[in-house]
Design an enzyme around this catalytic site. Sequence first.
Site, PDB file in Angstrom:
ATOM      1  N   SER A  22       0.805  -1.234   0.000  1.00 20.99           N
ATOM      2  CA  SER A  22       0.000   0.000   0.000  1.00 20.99           C
ATOM      3  C   SER A  22       0.837   1.283   0.000  1.00 20.99           C
ATOM      4  CB  SER A  22      -0.965   0.004   1.187  1.00 20.99           C
ATOM      5  OG  SER A  22      -1.912  -1.027   1.004  1.00 20.99           O
ATOM      6  N   THR A  67      -5.119  -3.078   8.643  1.00 18.67           N
ATOM      7  CA  THR A  67      -5.039  -4.434   8.115  1.00 18.67           C
ATOM      8  C   THR A  67      -4.836  -5.438   9.251  1.00 18.67           C
ATOM      9  OG1 THR A  67      -4.021  -5.799   6.386  1.00 18.67           O
ATOM     10  CG2 THR A  67      -2.546  -4.300   7.551  1.00 18.67           C
ATOM     11  N   LYS A  71      -8.503  -5.203  11.897  1.00 22.90           N
ATOM     12  CA  LYS A  71      -9.704  -4.709  11.202  1.00 22.90           C
ATOM     13  C   LYS A  71     -10.970  -4.778  12.055  1.00 22.90           C
ATOM     14  CE  LYS A  71      -8.338  -5.677   6.458  1.00 22.90           C
ATOM     15  NZ  LYS A  71      -8.642  -6.353   5.207  1.00 22.90           N
ATOM     16  N   ASN A  92     -11.377  -1.151   7.187  1.00 23.66           N
ATOM     17  CA  ASN A  92     -10.030  -1.152   6.590  1.00 23.66           C
ATOM     18  C   ASN A  92      -9.551   0.260   6.253  1.00 23.66           C
ATOM     19  OD1 ASN A  92     -11.443  -0.540   4.241  1.00 23.66           O
ATOM     20  ND2 ASN A  92     -10.119  -1.802   2.947  1.00 23.66           N
ATOM     21  N   ASP A 107     -13.069  -3.189   1.203  1.00 21.99           N
ATOM     22  CA  ASP A 107     -12.609  -4.485   0.659  1.00 21.99           C
ATOM     23  C   ASP A 107     -13.643  -5.125  -0.280  1.00 21.99           C
ATOM     24  OD1 ASP A 107     -10.067  -4.640   1.790  1.00 21.99           O
ATOM     25  OD2 ASP A 107     -10.792  -5.605   3.623  1.00 21.99           O
ATOM     26  N   GLY A 131     -14.709 -19.928   2.711  1.00 23.51           N
ATOM     27  CA  GLY A 131     -14.119 -19.058   3.739  1.00 23.51           C
ATOM     28  C   GLY A 131     -15.198 -18.238   4.430  1.00 23.51           C
ATOM     29  N   ALA A 132     -14.926 -17.876   5.667  1.00 22.05           N
ATOM     30  CA  ALA A 132     -15.889 -17.066   6.425  1.00 22.05           C
ATOM     31  C   ALA A 132     -15.163 -16.120   7.380  1.00 22.05           C
ATOM     32  CB  ALA A 132     -16.842 -17.983   7.193  1.00 22.05           C
ATOM     33  N   GLY A 133     -13.921 -15.764   7.046  1.00 25.42           N
ATOM     34  CA  GLY A 133     -13.147 -14.833   7.870  1.00 25.42           C
ATOM     35  C   GLY A 133     -13.510 -13.395   7.515  1.00 25.42           C
ATOM     36  N   GLY A 134     -12.650 -12.472   7.914  1.00 25.79           N
ATOM     37  CA  GLY A 134     -12.935 -11.052   7.709  1.00 25.79           C
ATOM     38  C   GLY A 134     -13.086 -10.692   6.232  1.00 25.79           C
ATOM     39  N   GLY A 245      -6.014 -11.772  -6.299  1.00 27.35           N
ATOM     40  CA  GLY A 245      -6.475 -10.714  -5.389  1.00 27.35           C
ATOM     41  C   GLY A 245      -5.830  -9.351  -5.597  1.00 27.35           C
TER      42      GLY A 245
END
Length: 279
Positions: A22, A67, A71, A92, A107, A131-134, A245
Amino acid sequence: MNISGKTKIAGIFGHPVEHSLSPAMHNAAFAHLNLDYCYVPFSVAPHLLKQAVESIRALDLAGVNVTVPHKENVLPFLDNVSEDASFIGAVNTIKNINGNLTGYNTDGQGFMQALAEQGIEVKGKRVLMVGAGGAARAVGHCLCKEASSLYLHNRGIERGGALKQHLNSISGNVLSVDDSAIMSRDFLSGMDIIVNATSLGLKSDDPLPLNASLLGDKHVVCDLIYKKTPLLLEASKAGCRTMDGLGMLLWQGVLAFGIWTGVTPPVEVMREALGRGHK
Ligand code: NAP
């Protein structure tokens, strides 16, 4: 770079932040537009997050990205949280206006912009997200509003079930699928778009998140990880269209840049800077 007393400071809070792309992306954009800003990575240990957020006010930073691993934990320290970020439960991007801090989450929109610029339509499509994270919460929040159905699979059944329930409160088209589905030809052949939102693929010896031998040229396969993961390599071999990504990273940054500066971001300059940093 000409730092003076007037230079506005933006940055990123993470732990670790050494490898973040970034700073290169945002500093290139500030320089291109002759904006008197500078973007700095700040390594913030988890137990110092509250003090770090207070320092945004004390040092009058313009704003920061947030990050891993901050978050979610950062929300209680902010004055306002946008509706999307509040629903997602993660921030974020923080903007500082005279000590008043507002949290945003770019995001999910970043992922949708990355798809859109590739000409990949989600409207009316059947989408599988693993997936089920952030990151999955942010991306799922946008996907479920467009897809005809969103199928969710997660290793941890409770976390997956909780995300399904949460997303269904806005769209009502989210279903959970178990291990047998992501290994089954019948199920996978019914999907149009497949999204890996897990961290599987970060390491070269990680197992694949689903049975990639069942992928075919009708599938679009996306990974939130920035590089060509084993899943994307297998999917390409099977004739699938693929997207890594990096586009999401670019577009979440483009959106954050707009929030801080109110100026139209120079997308191609940011893309080039990311590409250089990524090599
Ligand atoms: P997170 O909150 O830690 O979630 C990790 C997810 O991966 C969970 O669903 C977890 O399942 C799953 N997982 C981890 N190890 C696994 C294993 N061995 N087998 C099966 N599932 C496993 O992380 P996150 O913030 O969501 O990030 C996920 C990925 O997205 C990361 O690789 C990150 O690089 C990427 N990302 C990319 C961008 C971008 O801009 N492109 C932005 C954010 C994140 P459980 O719930 O069962 O633990």
